[in-house]
Design a protein around this motif. Sequence first.
Motif, PDB file in Angstrom:
ATOM      1  N   SER A  99     -25.923 -30.276 -15.662  1.00  0.00           N
ATOM      2  CA  SER A  99     -24.620 -29.395 -15.197  1.00  0.00           C
ATOM      3  C   SER A  99     -24.108 -28.333 -16.414  1.00  0.00           C
ATOM      4  O   SER A  99     -23.772 -29.003 -17.499  1.00  0.00           O
ATOM      5  CB  SER A  99     -23.584 -30.272 -14.667  1.00  0.00           C
ATOM      6  N   LEU A 100     -23.627 -27.273 -15.978  1.00  0.00           N
ATOM      7  CA  LEU A 100     -22.612 -26.559 -17.239  1.00  0.00           C
ATOM      8  C   LEU A 100     -21.231 -27.102 -17.108  1.00  0.00           C
ATOM      9  O   LEU A 100     -20.731 -26.936 -18.226  1.00  0.00           O
ATOM     10  CB  LEU A 100     -22.638 -25.130 -16.779  1.00  0.00           C
TER      11      LEU A 100
ATOM     12  N   GLU B 104     -22.942 -34.311 -15.809  1.00  0.00           N
ATOM     13  CA  GLU B 104     -23.822 -34.718 -14.717  1.00  0.00           C
ATOM     14  C   GLU B 104     -25.458 -33.994 -15.063  1.00  0.00           C
ATOM     15  O   GLU B 104     -25.303 -32.912 -15.382  1.00  0.00           O
ATOM     16  CB  GLU B 104     -23.312 -34.351 -13.327  1.00  0.00           C
ATOM     17  N   SER B 105     -26.455 -34.584 -14.721  1.00  0.00           N
ATOM     18  CA  SER B 105     -27.482 -34.216 -14.547  1.00  0.00           C
ATOM     19  C   SER B 105     -28.410 -34.321 -13.241  1.00  0.00           C
ATOM     20  O   SER B 105     -28.210 -35.323 -12.606  1.00  0.00           O
ATOM     21  CB  SER B 105     -28.532 -35.139 -15.653  1.00  0.00           C
TER      22      SER B 105
ATOM     23  N   GLU C 101     -34.598 -22.955 -12.061  1.00  0.00           N
ATOM     24  CA  GLU C 101     -33.384 -22.291 -12.944  1.00  0.00           C
ATOM     25  C   GLU C 101     -32.484 -21.200 -12.378  1.00  0.00           C
ATOM     26  O   GLU C 101     -31.277 -21.325 -12.518  1.00  0.00           O
ATOM     27  CB  GLU C 101     -34.113 -21.800 -14.206  1.00  0.00           C
ATOM     28  N   GLU C 102     -33.120 -20.383 -11.642  1.00  0.00           N
ATOM     29  CA  GLU C 102     -32.375 -19.469 -10.886  1.00  0.00           C
ATOM     30  C   GLU C 102     -31.398 -20.156 -10.174  1.00  0.00           C
ATOM     31  O   GLU C 102     -30.120 -19.796 -10.133  1.00  0.00           O
ATOM     32  CB  GLU C 102     -32.959 -18.492 -10.011  1.00  0.00           C
ATOM     33  N   ILE C 103     -31.802 -21.012  -9.009  1.00  0.00           N
ATOM     34  CA  ILE C 103     -30.972 -21.729  -8.035  1.00  0.00           C
ATOM     35  C   ILE C 103     -30.130 -22.436  -8.800  1.00  0.00           C
ATOM     36  O   ILE C 103     -28.837 -22.699  -8.273  1.00  0.00           O
ATOM     37  CB  ILE C 103     -31.712 -22.414  -6.907  1.00  0.00           C
ATOM     38  N   HIS C 104     -30.352 -23.135 -10.045  1.00  0.00           N
ATOM     39  CA  HIS C 104     -29.495 -24.062 -10.635  1.00  0.00           C
ATOM     40  C   HIS C 104     -28.355 -23.346 -11.210  1.00  0.00           C
ATOM     41  O   HIS C 104     -27.054 -24.004 -11.057  1.00  0.00           O
ATOM     42  CB  HIS C 104     -30.313 -24.667 -11.713  1.00  0.00           C
TER      43      HIS C 104
ATOM     44  N   SER D 242     -40.691 -42.080 -16.648  1.00  0.00           N
ATOM     45  CA  SER D 242     -39.684 -43.045 -17.163  1.00  0.00           C
ATOM     46  C   SER D 242     -38.217 -42.193 -17.486  1.00  0.00           C
ATOM     47  O   SER D 242     -37.341 -42.935 -17.421  1.00  0.00           O
ATOM     48  CB  SER D 242     -40.219 -43.425 -18.522  1.00  0.00           C
ATOM     49  N   LYS D 243     -38.296 -41.174 -17.672  1.00  0.00           N
ATOM     50  CA  LYS D 243     -36.930 -40.310 -18.165  1.00  0.00           C
ATOM     51  C   LYS D 243     -36.000 -40.287 -16.778  1.00  0.00           C
ATOM     52  O   LYS D 243     -34.719 -39.980 -16.768  1.00  0.00           O
ATOM     53  CB  LYS D 243     -37.354 -38.979 -18.546  1.00  0.00           C
TER      54      LYS D 243
END
Length: 367
Positions: free
Chosen positions: A69-70, A74-75, A110-113, A190-191
Amino acid sequence: KMKRLFGWTLICTSICIMFRNSVLDREIRIRKESLTGSKKLISRESIGIDNFCHFEISSKFIVAMQYNSLASNESFKYALSVHDPVFDTIVSNGILNGIFGLKGKYPSVEEIHLICEYGSRSSYGYFADCSLGKTFVEVGSAIGMVSMYAANRGMRVYAFDPLRPNIDRMHESICVNSGQICPGDKSNVSKLGSVCNGSVGKEAFYSRHNFNIHWNLVGARTDQEGIEVQSEPGNLAATMRGGGSVRARVSVVTLDDAVAAQPVELVLLTCQGHELDALVGAREHLAAGRLRNVVWRRHTTTLELGERAMETAALLAAHGFAFFALDEAREGTGPPRPIPQDQIIEYLATIPQDTHINILASLPPRR
């Protein structure tokens, strides 16, 4: 003696050739099954996770996706099931091996994000509100990399694709992200934390109620008899040219019917030159202002597709949409950039031949 020796040699050679061919046939069958999934996987028709999350899956083709998140710490993390890159040399290979940038990334996500992230900022009046419970529709979802991202944000997702192997990969991704199944080797995921034990905390986002998968084409009108589609060689995200190994007759639905009267916050149309048809089939949503944001692809493969892109822009403009370029968003470097409405046709005309550029169209914010 020489004749007998020659005879035995010939017999042994024949046996060796038969064994080699048997091994090769088995390898080909295994590789084909890795493309389309097991027989049990292919036979699934229901998307209820309680019904179909009863199979084993290897982590070899499970990728950990993450977008930060910018505006907060949050990720957005999720597991994505991809095809064997031998059979899908564009999308799956690109995500697995970092062809489009970092591994586990894809430009359309990436665009939608960034559309979602900048849409959440008060300084931007346009762009999508991708918050919990909003509706996201993807037409031409391929393996579902964008739809899985939208689901991870808590959006209600409708994903449409005409190729069954892509439908199967989305099923697998849902099962992993909902904690219903766990890859045998967790090294590649695992991440994500212990996704198999439900510690990601977003299992409900991938429930039957929130994630709707449709093995359909989307068009201007319903056609139950269907249309023949065929993948492109080595590209399971494309059917425009055909010539590939996956083919089927797939029925056509409209967005007005499939999504009913629900407001749609964001729709992504990457449907092989049929973006205009999909919008015509959403005429009721457009007329009622129930489509808030549309990301659509401008194809330049043929002159006809170029003209249809102009018609798509005209249709959206007639319903009050404003236009935005996604160059910086695709690179992950900035927000969508406004295109003055009187310049949209010129912008579309300057896109280079044989490129596929996405454009954002947004309705003005409600007052």
